[in-house]
Design an enzyme around this catalytic site. Structure first.
Site, PDB file in Angstrom:
ATOM      1  N   GLN A  81       0.817  -1.208   0.000  1.00 44.85           N
ATOM      2  CA  GLN A  81       0.000   0.000   0.000  1.00 44.85           C
ATOM      3  C   GLN A  81       0.856   1.265   0.000  1.00 44.85           C
ATOM      4  O   GLN A  81       1.914   1.305   0.615  1.00 44.85           O
ATOM      5  CB  GLN A  81      -0.959   0.028   1.181  1.00 44.85           C
ATOM      6  CG  GLN A  81      -0.310   0.035   2.549  1.00 44.85           C
ATOM      7  CD  GLN A  81      -1.354   0.261   3.653  1.00 44.85           C
ATOM      8  OE1 GLN A  81      -2.174   1.154   3.558  1.00 44.85           O
ATOM      9  NE2 GLN A  81      -1.306  -0.571   4.673  1.00 44.85           N
ATOM     10  N   GLY A  82       0.400   2.266  -0.702  1.00 42.88           N
ATOM     11  CA  GLY A  82       1.139   3.525  -0.781  1.00 42.88           C
ATOM     12  C   GLY A  82       0.280   4.709  -0.355  1.00 42.88           C
ATOM     13  O   GLY A  82      -0.284   5.438  -1.170  1.00 42.88           O
ATOM     14  N   GLU A 129      -9.867  -1.414   6.840  1.00 43.69           N
ATOM     15  CA  GLU A 129      -8.705  -1.769   7.639  1.00 43.69           C
ATOM     16  C   GLU A 129      -9.052  -1.811   9.119  1.00 43.69           C
ATOM     17  O   GLU A 129      -8.558  -2.626   9.873  1.00 43.69           O
ATOM     18  CB  GLU A 129      -7.565  -0.767   7.405  1.00 43.69           C
ATOM     19  CG  GLU A 129      -6.330  -1.155   8.212  1.00 43.69           C
ATOM     20  CD  GLU A 129      -5.121  -0.283   7.907  1.00 43.69           C
ATOM     21  OE1 GLU A 129      -5.300   0.765   7.254  1.00 43.69           O
ATOM     22  OE2 GLU A 129      -4.024  -0.650   8.331  1.00 43.69           O
TER      23      GLU A 129
END
Lengths: 386, 397, 386, 397
Positions: B131-132, B250
C-alpha cells in the site's frame, strides 16, 4: 543546608556536558556500540587521564580529588544524557565505590590510586535484585587453600567484562555470614569471559565463569580484599551508591528523551501546525518534565545525603532506603520518557535511525539492574511497615 | 447477546481446525506462529506457498462474495475462521493487503475489467500487494499528499514522489497509490487512486530499519513510474473516497482473529513467568491478571463491533472507534510485561523460541500505537466523533 | 454467537432508562439518601410491582420472567447511571441470585415468587474479599439444637438492613466444610440492626448482630435453606453474578460521570473557548470513553457467558474468574471517571451541590465490596499461574 | 549541595522545637495537627488565640524584614521554622493569608501609610485576611474579572460583583479584592487592587458546601461595598501587577513546611495499614513505599526551589514550575491510598482520630489539584514557560 551547586560542581558538570556533547554524539555512540570493547579507547583515555573523572571520588590521600557522590552524580547525569560508552560506570561507580567502602586499607592503597590515574579498569557483577551484593555472591563459592583461596562459580552480568583489567568477585565462604570480596586478574587461569549480545549495545555485558581461580595471599593481582570491620556496612553503602549513580544515568536518559521530543515536535508539522503546539502533546511533555525534575531533586538530594550523612550502620540503612527508592523512580521515569519520546516522534520514533530507541533499550535493560522497581519498593516497604 | 454457537457453527469451527491441523504441517510446520507484525520478514517464499495452499483449500478471501471468488462467509463465520486460523498458529498472511484492503476496495469501487484482472490473482495467491498511503511529510495528516500524478497523451498515468511505511514492498507485485492529480489542489480534493506494478524502472524501494532490527517497512520512491490507463480506481480527482473506504475496512474485519495470536503471546508470557520465577512477584501476577482481563475485553469489543446494530447493519459506531486504541495499547503493555517477566534475560538477543517472540513483541508493539492512526489521532477521533466534542481548530492553510 | 441486544433487551433497557431519568433525579437521590430506609418506598413499589424488575431473573415456573444476567445487567447499568436508591441490588442481585443458585427447591419455591412479586425484600451481608461468601460466613456460627439451629455472630455490612424483611445468613457449622445458608426474619428475637452512617449515602448499610437467633426446622420464616447438592457450585456462581451486577452498576456510574463532564465542558468557557475544546480535555474524555466502552464490552460479555455457559463446577469457576476481573476493572474505571469528572468540572467539581461527588463516594465505597481490585486480580492470577 | 546544618542552624531548630513543646500545650493541645486544608473550620476562636500566642513569642511573620515587624529570617531558617512548627503538630495558621500573601504584597507595593496601618495587626494576630481573586465565570482564566469598582467623589471606592473560593471569609476582618476600574477594559488591563473591611452592609458571605461536608470556602457578594480612598494598592488600573506578584508569593515560601504535615499524614496511613491488615497486601505496600519516596522527593523539590540559583537570587525557575503540580497530585494519591488502606471502614463517617483525618484528606485533597491553578493550567505553564513550547492559540476576544 544548601541545595545550590557549588562553583566547583558547576564547573564539573559543564565540563562533562561539553566534552560529551563533543565525543559522544549519536554517530559516536553507534560506532562504539559496535566495537568489541563497547567503547572508544581514546575517549576513555581522555576522560580518565586528561579530565581526571576517575579521581573525583577517590580520597585525596590516595591520589584522588576527595569529592564524592554529588560530583559523580553530575557526571553520571551527563553520561546518561549522551549515552557515554566507557568503562566509567563499572570502574568508578561500581568498583572504586565498592573498594572504598569495603576493602582493607592495603587494598585501597593498592587499587584506588591506579583507578584514579586512569591506569586500571576494574569491574564487578551487576546484580538484579534489591539485595546488597549478596545476590551476586550467591553464585560464587570461595574455598580456602594452603596459600590462599580458590574461586568457583559464575557471574551472570559483568559490565565491560571483555575489556577490564581486574574483576571484583563477591563470594560465599563456608562458615562466614558476610560474603567475601576478592579481586582477580581477568587474564588469570580459570576465568572465561563470554560476551553477551544485548539489545542495549551501549553497555557491553559478559558472563564470567570462574573455574578454580586462585587468589593467593601476597600475590600481586588476585587476593581477598574485604575488611572485616567495614564489609557489613560497606556493602550496604556501596550498593546504595551504585543505585544512586545508576539513577543519575537514568535521569540523563530521561532528560535527553524529553529534549529530543521537544525539539522534534517543534519542527514537525501536522495539520498545518507544529506538533508541539497541540495541547495534548504539550501536557505530555510537561508531565515528563515534572517527573524528570522530581527525579533530579531526588537524585541530587540522595547524593547530598550521601555526602552529609553518617556512614555507620544506621546511616547506611537510611541511605540504602533512599537510594532504593530513587533507583526505582529513575527506572520508571526513564522508561516512561523513552516510551513517550518514541510515541511523540510518530513514525520515525520506532526507526533505528532516530535516537529514542537507544534510550528505550537502555532503560529496559537498566530496569533490572540492581533490582526492579517492584523489588526495591518491597524493600522500602519492609523498612516502613515492619 | 449470546456467546453459544449453533451446531452448524460448531461444525464449521471443527472443519477449519481440522483443515489447519492437516495442512499446517510438513514443510509448513516451520511457519507456526510466525510472520505476524514484527516478524513479517520470516520466510516470505514459504509463506507465499502457504497462501497458495490456503487458496487450494478455499481459505483465502473467505469474507468476499462468492461472485468475486470468495466464500461469502457471514461475519460470525469469518470470526470463527480467523479464530481457528490463529489458534492453530497460522502464519501472518502475505496476502492480507490484497485480501483485506485492495480487494474489498476494488469490489466496491473498481471497474469490471479491474475486478476481472486483479481479484482472481488475489484469491489464488499469485499476486501480492503493497500500500502507498503515507508520506514522510504527512504522517497523521493523511490528506497532506505531495506525491503527484499526471496523465500522458497515451492515457497512462505517471507518478512522481515518495511513500513511506509500506510493508513488504520488496516482496510484493503491485502497489496502490494515492497521488495528487490536480496541481494546486489541497487536502482531500484532487487526489487519484492508482494501481502500479512494483517491478518497473521508475520505482525504487528502500527498507527502513526498525528499532528491533527488522525492516518490514519501506520507503518507496516514484520517479515517473507508470500506471496503465485503466488502472485508476474511481474517477480522477476522487481518489480520497476510495482511500477512506479502504481505511474503514482496515479498521474493521481485517484485524479479526488477532486476539487468538495475542492469547498465544500471553501464554508465552505466562510460561516465561513460571520459568523465570518472576511469576511469584505479586506485582507481576497482578499485571498478568490484568492482561488476561484485557484480552477478554478485547474479544468482547470485537464481537460488539461486529454485531448487527439495533437498527440493522454493522455497528461500526462507538465501539469501532475505541477498538484500535484499545488493542494497540494493550499489546504495547503486554510487550513491556513480557520483558519484565523475562527479567535480565530479556536484554540478551536470543533465538530461543520461548524468548525471541517476546522480544519481537516488545519492540514491534511500539509501532502499534503509531501506525494506522496514532494514539493521539485516535483520541481526537473518539472525542470528536464519539463524544461530539469540538473539533481541533485548524489554522487557515 | 451474536452480541447484539435482542428486541426485548432493548425494551427493558429503554424502559429502565426512561423510568429512572424520571424518578431518580439528582434531587430525588439526595432526598432518598436522607430517608431512614435510604430510598423512596413508592419508587420501589413501582419498579417491583408495576414494572416487574424483581421478576426478570426469576424462573418462569416460580412466577418470574425467566430471563437472566444479560437483562439484569442492563437494568443495573441504568440504576448505576441514575444512582437508583432502592433495595433492588440487595433483594434481586444478591439475595434472589443466591437463593436461586444455592437453596433447596422448597426454599426457592417459598421465597422466589414473593421476591418476583415485589412482596419481599431480602438482603445478605456484603463481603469485602475475593472469596465466595466464605468471608461473610466466617463471622457467624450455627449450632444445631433439638429442633433446628441457633445463630451467633455479626454481619458487618448489610445493604438495606434497616428496611428488609428477611436476612440471608451464611454461617459456619462445626464439621461441615461448606458454609450453611439460612434465612431469618429480620424482626426475630436476637437480631440487632445498627445503621451505619456512611459517606456514600446512596446505599444504606447496617451492621447486624445475631445473638442466639433461632432457625427452627419447619418454622415459617427462619430456616436453613442450602441445598447440599448445589451449594458448593452455587455459591461460586452466585458470588460471580453478584460481582457482575455490581460491575454493571459501576459501569453506569462511570458513564454518567463522562456524560456530566462532556456536558459541563461544552457549556463552561475559559479563555474565550468552551473548556471541552481544549485538546487535553478532549483526550481525557476520550480516554474515559475507551475505558467505559471496554468495560461495557466486558460486562455484557460476562453476562452473555453467564447466560450461555455451563453451570457446573468448571463453568462456575470460569465465570468466577471472568466476573472477578470485570469487577476489578469496573471499580477502577468508576473511580477513574469520577476523579476525572471532579477534576474537569474545576472548582464546582468538589462542591456538594454538583453531582460528581455522589458518584465519587459510591465508587470509593464499592471499591471494597466483594473484593478490591488487588484481591480479585490475585485470585485471577492464582488461576492463571498455578 | 549540602543537607547538614551548621551548629547555629541546629540550635535554632532546637529553639523552635522547644518553644512549640512549651506552648502548644494546655488549652492549645487540642489544636495539634488540626486546622489544615480540609479542616480549616476547626475551632477558629482558639486558633486566633494561638496566633496571638505565636505573636507573643515572636513567631509570626518570621520571614518578613525586621523593619516591618518580622524576624528577618533567611530562607534556610524559615525552612527550619516551618518544619519544626509542623513537626510539633502546629495547627493550620489562621493568619496565613495576612502573613503569606497580603503582608508581603503590601511590603512590596503598599504605601507607607498602608504598611503602618495593616502590617502591625498582621504581625500581632489581631486582624485576619481573606482573598478575593476568583470569580464564578473566570475559574482558571484569572484575568477574566467581572467585578467592577469605581471611585466616588469623596475619593472612596465602591465594589460591585462577586468573588468565590474565598477561604474563611466569615472568620476574617479584611479582604483584598481585584476589580475592574476601567469600564470596557479587557483581561489584565484596567484592574485595581483594593482592601475592604468585611463587616459592612455592602458585603454578604455565603458558604459553599464541599463534597466532604465542610464549608471553608465562600462566595462573597459585593453590592456597593466601600473601600477607603487610600486603601487601593498600587495605582488605579495597575492592580494586575500587584495580584501577580502576590501569586508568585503564594507559589513560593508560604507552602513551606507542609511536607511535615504530609509526613504526619503518611504516618497515619502506615499505622492504619498495620491495624487494618491491608499492610500485608503487596500492592498496598508498594503504594506506601511510593508515597514515602514521593515525600522525600517533594522535600528536595522544595529545597532546590528555595536554594540560591547559580547566578544568585532565588531559583524560582524550572523547579518552582513543577512544585505545585507535584505536591497536589501526590497528596491526592495519598488520600486515595488512605481510604484503600482503611478498607471498608473508610466508608463509615467517623470521629476516630485515626480515621477522621484520613477521610478529610481523601475528600479535601480533591481540591488540591484544582485551586491555585488546576492541573491543566499547571501543565500549560510548565510546557510553555518550562519547555518553551508554543502557547495555546487564543481566539480573538
Amino acid at each position: 543546608m544548601n541545595f545550590a551547586l557549588t562553583e566547583d560542581q558547576v564547573l564539573i558538570r559543564d565540563a562533562a556536558e561539553s566534552f560529551l556533547a563533543d565525543v559522544s554524539t549519536s554517530e559516536a555512540v553507534r560506532a562504539a556500540a559496535g566495537h568489541p570493547y563497547g567503547y572508544d579507547v581514546e575517549v576513555w583515555q581522555r576522560l580518565s587521564a586528561e579530565l581526571g573523572w576517575c579521581s573525583i571520588a577517590v580520597p585525596e590521600a590516595l591520589g584522588g580529588m576527595g569529592l564524592g557522590a554529588p560530583e559523580l552524580v553530575l557526571i553520571q547525569e551527563q553520561a546518561g544524557r549522551h549515552l557515554l560508552c566507557a568503562p566509567f560506570f563499572s570502574t568508578v561507580c561500581l568498583a572504586a565505590n565498592l573498594i572504598d567502602a569495603c576493602a582493607t586499607a592495603a587494598a585501597r592503597e593498592r587499587l584506588l590510586p591506579a583507578i584514579a590515574g586512569g591506569e586500571l579498569r576494574v569491574t564487578v557483577g551487576l546484580g538484579s535484585s534489591a539485595e546488597d551484593w549478596t545476590d551476586v555472591a550467591a553464585a560464587v563459592r570461595a574455598h580456602r587453600t594452603a596459600d590462599g583461596w580458590v574461586l568457583d562459580g559464575c557471574i551472570e552480568r559483568v559490565p565491560d567484562g571483555v575489556s577490564a583489567d581486574r574483576l571484583l568477585v563477591w563470594a560465599q565462604v563456608d562458615g562466614e555470614s558476610e560474603p567475601a570480596l576478592f579481586v582477580v586478574n581477568l587474564d588469570a587461569p580459570g576465568i572465561e569471559v563470554a560476551a553477551l549480545q544485548t539489545w542495549d549495545a551501549t553497555r557491553h555485558l559478559s558472563r564470567i565463569a570462574l573455574r578454580g581461580v586462585s587468589a593467593v595471599v601476597g600475590a600481586d593481582a588476585s587476593m581477598r580484599i574485604d575488611d572485616p570491620q567495614r564489609v557489613a556496612t560497606g556493602r550496604v553503602r556501596s550498593a546504595a551508591l551504585a543505585r544512586l549513580y545508576l539513577a543519575a544515568e537514568l535521569l540523563g536518559h530521561a532528560q535527553q528523551c524529553l529534549d529530543l521530543t521537544v525539539a522534534y515536535t517543534a519542527e514537525r508539522k501536522q495539520f498545518g501546525r507544529p506538533v508541539g503546539g497541540f495541547q495534548a502533546v504539550k501536557h505530555r511533555c510537561a508531565e515528563m518534565m515534572v517527573r524528570i525534575e522530581s527525579l533530579r531533586s531526588g537524585v541530587y538530594g540522595a547524593s547530598a545525603r550521601a555526602a552529609s550523612g553518617a556512614d555507620g550502620a544506621q546511616g547506611s540503612a537510611e541511605l540504602a532506603r533512599e537510594c532504593a527508592m530513587i533507583k526505582a523512580l529513575a527506572a520508571q521515569t526513564a522508561f516512561y520518557c523513552a516510551q513517550e519520546a518514541i510515541q511523540l516522534h510518530g513514525g520515525v520514533g520506532f526507526t533505528w535511525e532516530y535516537d529514542p530507541q537507544l534510550y528505550f533499550k537502555r532503560a529496559q535493560a537498566a530496569h533490572h539492574w540492581l533490582g526492579t522497581p517492584e523489588m526495591l519498593r518491597a524493600r522500602v516497604a519492609d523498612a516502613l511497615l515492619n | 447477546m449470546r456467546l453459544d454457537e449453533t451446531p452448524e457453527d460448531q461444525a464449521f469451527r471443527a472443519e477449519v481446525a481440522q483443515w489447519m491441523q492437516e495442512h499446517l504441517n510438513g514443510r509448513f510446520a516451520a511457519l507456526k506462529h510466525r510472520g505476524g507484525p514484527g516478524d513479517e520478514e520470516a520466510d516470505p517464499a514459504l509463506r507465499k506457498d502457504w497462501e497458495r495452499e490456503l487458496a487450494a483449500g478455499g481459505w483465502t478471501c473467505v469474507g468476499w462474495p462468492q461472485s468475486c471468488g470468495g466464500r461469502g462467509l457471514s461475519i460470525e463465520r469469518q470470526v470463527i475462521f480467523h479464530e481457528e486460523y490463529a489458534r492453530a498458529g497460522g502464519p501472518g498472511r502475505m496476502g492480507h493487503i490484497g485480501e483485506g484492503l485492495i480487494g474489498p476496495a476494488l469490489i466496491e469501487f473498481g471497474s469490471p475489467a479491474q475486478k476481472q484482472r486483479f481479484l482472481p490473482r488475489i484469491v489464488d495467491g499469485t499476486e501480492f500487494w503493497a500500500q502507498g498511503y503515507s508520506e514522510p511529510g504527512a504522517g497523521s495528516d493523511l490528506a497532506n499528499v505531495q506525491t503527484r500524478c499526471w496523465q500522458e497523451p497515451d492515457g497512462s498515468w505517471r507518478v512522481q514522489g515518495q511513500k513511506i511505511w509500506t510493508s513488504l514492498a520488496h516482496e510484493s507485485d503491485w502497489i496502490f497509490v494515492i497521488a495528487r492529480s490536480e496541481p494546486g489542489s489541497k487536502g482531500s480534493k484532487g487526489l487519484s487512486f492508482l494501481l502500479l506494478k512494483l517491478d518497473q524502472p521508475g520505482i525504487e524501494i528502500r527498507p527502513i530499519r526498525q528499532l528491533g532490527g527488522g525492516s518490514e517497512f519501506n520507503e518507496v520512491f516514484f520517479d515517473g513510474a507508470v500506471a496503465e490507463a485503466d488502472h485508476i480506481v474511481g474517477a480522477p480527482g476522487e481518489g480520497w473516497k476510495v482511500a477512506m473506504g479502504l481505511l474503514q475496512i482496515e479498521r474493521g474485519v481485517s484485524t479479526l482473529g488477532q486476539q487468538m495470536h495475542f492469547a498465544y503471546e500471553l501464554d508465552l508470557v505466562i510460561q516465561a513467568a513460571r520459568r523465570s520465577g518472576r511469576g511469584d512477584d505479586p506485582a507481576i501476577r497482578a499485571r498478568i491478571a490484568e492482561a488476561w482481563g484485557g484480552l477478554q475485553v478485547m474479544r468482547y469489543n470485537a464481537l460488539r463491533m461486529l454485531s448487527p446494530s439495533e437498527g440493522g447493519g454493522l455497528q461500526l459506531g462507538r465501539e469501532a472507534l475505541i477498538y484500535k486504541y484499545y488493542w494497540s495499547n494493550w499489546h504495547r503493555d503486554l510487550g513491556k510485561l513480557a520483558m519484565d517477566v523475562l527479567g535480565p534475560d530479556a536484554d540478551v538477543i536470543s533465538d530461543d523460541p520461548a524468548i525471541r517472540p517476546l522480544q519481537q513483541l516488545f519492540f514491534f508493539s511500539r509501532a502499534d500505537t503509531i501506525y494506522a492512526g496514532t494514539n493521539e489521532i485516535q483520541l481526537n477521533i473518539i472525542a470528536e466523533r464519539g463524544l461530539g466534542m469540538p473539533r481541533e481548530p485548524r489554522p487557515a492553510a
